[in-house]
Design an enzyme around this catalytic site. Structure first.
Site, PDB file in Angstrom:
ATOM      1  N   GLY A  10       4.197  -6.848  15.575  1.00 34.53           N
ATOM      2  CA  GLY A  10       3.164  -7.194  14.598  1.00 34.53           C
ATOM      3  C   GLY A  10       3.601  -8.306  13.672  1.00 34.53           C
ATOM      4  O   GLY A  10       4.790  -8.504  13.430  1.00 34.53           O
ATOM      5  N   ARG A  72       3.355  -8.140  22.060  1.00 32.25           N
ATOM      6  CA  ARG A  72       3.986  -6.820  22.130  1.00 32.25           C
ATOM      7  C   ARG A  72       4.571  -6.575  23.527  1.00 32.25           C
ATOM      8  O   ARG A  72       4.627  -5.441  24.001  1.00 32.25           O
ATOM      9  CB  ARG A  72       2.987  -5.735  21.753  1.00 32.25           C
ATOM     10  CG  ARG A  72       2.553  -5.839  20.285  1.00 32.25           C
ATOM     11  CD  ARG A  72       1.812  -4.610  19.817  1.00 32.25           C
ATOM     12  NE  ARG A  72       1.391  -4.717  18.424  1.00 32.25           N
ATOM     13  CZ  ARG A  72       2.154  -4.406  17.383  1.00 32.25           C
ATOM     14  NH1 ARG A  72       3.383  -3.976  17.580  1.00 32.25           N
ATOM     15  NH2 ARG A  72       1.692  -4.501  16.154  1.00 32.25           N
ATOM     16  N   ASN A 109      10.980  -2.110  14.888  1.00 30.01           N
ATOM     17  CA  ASN A 109      11.717  -1.124  15.675  1.00 30.01           C
ATOM     18  C   ASN A 109      11.749  -1.442  17.162  1.00 30.01           C
ATOM     19  O   ASN A 109      12.804  -1.427  17.804  1.00 30.01           O
ATOM     20  CB  ASN A 109      11.098   0.261  15.481  1.00 30.01           C
ATOM     21  CG  ASN A 109      11.790   1.052  14.383  1.00 30.01           C
ATOM     22  OD1 ASN A 109      12.978   0.892  14.164  1.00 30.01           O
ATOM     23  ND2 ASN A 109      11.053   1.892  13.703  1.00 30.01           N
ATOM     24  N   ASP A 133       6.519  -1.602   7.572  1.00 35.40           N
ATOM     25  CA  ASP A 133       6.698  -0.146   7.531  1.00 35.40           C
ATOM     26  C   ASP A 133       8.005   0.280   6.864  1.00 35.40           C
ATOM     27  O   ASP A 133       8.150   1.427   6.459  1.00 35.40           O
ATOM     28  CB  ASP A 133       6.667   0.434   8.946  1.00 35.40           C
ATOM     29  CG  ASP A 133       5.373   0.116   9.676  1.00 35.40           C
ATOM     30  OD1 ASP A 133       4.357  -0.107   8.997  1.00 35.40           O
ATOM     31  OD2 ASP A 133       5.380   0.098  10.919  1.00 35.40           O
ATOM     32  N   ARG A 168     -15.784  10.403  -8.311  1.00 37.55           N
ATOM     33  CA  ARG A 168     -15.475  10.715  -6.920  1.00 37.55           C
ATOM     34  C   ARG A 168     -13.979  10.942  -6.717  1.00 37.55           C
ATOM     35  O   ARG A 168     -13.152  10.576  -7.535  1.00 37.55           O
ATOM     36  CB  ARG A 168     -15.869   9.551  -6.007  1.00 37.55           C
ATOM     37  CG  ARG A 168     -17.346   9.316  -5.838  1.00 37.55           C
ATOM     38  CD  ARG A 168     -17.548   8.040  -5.038  1.00 37.55           C
ATOM     39  NE  ARG A 168     -18.956   7.781  -4.755  1.00 37.55           N
ATOM     40  CZ  ARG A 168     -19.428   6.602  -4.367  1.00 37.55           C
ATOM     41  NH1 ARG A 168     -18.603   5.571  -4.236  1.00 37.55           N
ATOM     42  NH2 ARG A 168     -20.713   6.448  -4.111  1.00 37.55           N
ATOM     43  N   HIS A 177       2.924   3.369  10.142  1.00 38.71           N
ATOM     44  CA  HIS A 177       3.264   4.032  11.404  1.00 38.71           C
ATOM     45  C   HIS A 177       3.643   5.484  11.094  1.00 38.71           C
ATOM     46  O   HIS A 177       2.854   6.202  10.512  1.00 38.71           O
ATOM     47  CB  HIS A 177       4.375   3.257  12.121  1.00 38.71           C
ATOM     48  CG  HIS A 177       4.466   3.545  13.586  1.00 38.71           C
ATOM     49  ND1 HIS A 177       3.361   3.480  14.411  1.00 38.71           N
ATOM     50  CD2 HIS A 177       5.506   3.902  14.381  1.00 38.71           C
ATOM     51  CE1 HIS A 177       3.720   3.780  15.645  1.00 38.71           C
ATOM     52  NE2 HIS A 177       5.017   4.052  15.649  1.00 38.71           N
ATOM     53  N   ARG A 255     -14.801   9.808  -0.849  1.00 41.45           N
ATOM     54  CA  ARG A 255     -14.984   8.636   0.003  1.00 41.45           C
ATOM     55  C   ARG A 255     -13.626   8.132   0.483  1.00 41.45           C
ATOM     56  O   ARG A 255     -12.619   8.281  -0.203  1.00 41.45           O
ATOM     57  CB  ARG A 255     -15.713   7.518  -0.760  1.00 41.45           C
ATOM     58  CG  ARG A 255     -17.155   7.856  -1.095  1.00 41.45           C
ATOM     59  CD  ARG A 255     -18.024   7.865   0.154  1.00 41.45           C
ATOM     60  NE  ARG A 255     -19.420   8.135  -0.162  1.00 41.45           N
ATOM     61  CZ  ARG A 255     -19.962   9.354  -0.177  1.00 41.45           C
ATOM     62  NH1 ARG A 255     -19.202  10.410   0.071  1.00 41.45           N
ATOM     63  NH2 ARG A 255     -21.235   9.516  -0.457  1.00 41.45           N
TER      64      ARG A 255
END
Length: 263
Positions: A10, A72, A109, A133, A168, A177, A255
């Site tokens: 990514g 990827r 990773n 991440d 709310r 991940h 929401r």
């Protein structure tokens, strides 16, 4: 010497700055030749390359994305048929034919796992830990993480006013991940009332109880930050499951907001 640089997996903030930093240092301080490999490991399989000069690296310090492109491609993934090429062996062959002395792999990773496995084929490899991440072993902070946290924190800040105005519960799902670092950092920085992390698990009854206790104290809204990797009973998306569960249990309008790739 001659080195190759690729980015895989990514995209995230800081890749171009890394390409520039590695490339300029190699060229200007050590007199190395630098080869840019396009589209991750796929570029090394297909020999999709370009020779990088200093001019190629000008003006990219603050540029998002990656000038080399990414993919990827996982060369060590189990072959689908006996007709498939031996991709790792092909990478080794192309590495040798290009005359590379080292391969710099910018990625998370999966990229670092592939880089390690390529090293067992005799390639000299330098791994640069890139992921929002923040889940790569042996690192404290991976590059890309800080920017993702800042974006998520700003989003949570902005949701406070809507949550307050409409009384709310707002459930905010952030990326990561199977790791909860973005949720933890952004949730704390953004003043979330509940933060759910994959590493710790959660008890829905306690979550709903905390929200109702806030409500009884006159705090008519709550912000719940959930990491995308938390487990859900029906295997639905994290925010969707938690939103439905809270509204059903508390009766308070709830929401969801999924930040997704904006991070």
């Amino acid at each position: 010497m001659k080195i190759g640089i690729l980015s895989s997996g990514g995209d995230c903030p800081g890749i171009n700055a890394t390409i520039r930093g590695v490339g300029k240092t190699a060229m200007m301080h050590y007199g190395m030749e630098v080869i840019g490999i396009r589209n991750g490991f796929a570029g090394l399989i297909n020999k999709d390359i370009e020779v990088l000069e200093e001019d190629n690296l000008a003006g990219i310090l603050n540029l998002g994305g990656t000038i080399l492109g990414t993919s990827r491609e996982k060369p060590f993934r189990k072959m689908l048929s006996t007709l498939d090429n031996d991709k790792p062996q092909l990478i080794r062959q192309n590495y040798d034919e290009l005359g590379l002395d080292c391969l710099v792999c910018i990625g998370g990773n999966g990229t670092q796992k592939t880089a390690h496995m390529l090293s067992t084929y005799g390639l000299n490899v330098v791994g640069v830990p890139k992921t929002i991440d923040n889940d790569i072993w042996g690192t404290d902070i991976t590059f890309g993480f800080d920017t993702a946290v800042n974006i998520a924190t700003e989003a949570i800040d902005r949701l406070h006013s809507t949550a307050s105005s409409h009384r709310r519960v707002m459930v905010v799902e952030v990326m990561g991940h199977h790791a909860g670092w973005i949720a933890l950092y952004a949730g704390m920085a953004g003043g979330a009332d509940v933060i759910l992390l994959p590493e710790l698990g959660y008890d829905l009854e306690k979550v709903c109880k905390a929200i109702m206790e806030r409500n009884k104290k006159g705090k008519a809204y709550s912000i719940v930050v959930v990491a995308e990797g938390i487990l859900t009973k029906d295997k639905s998306r994290a925010a969707d499951f938690i939103t439905r569960a809270i509204e059903k249990s508390t009766g308070i309008e709830t929401r969801e907001t999924v930040l997704g790739y904006i991070q």
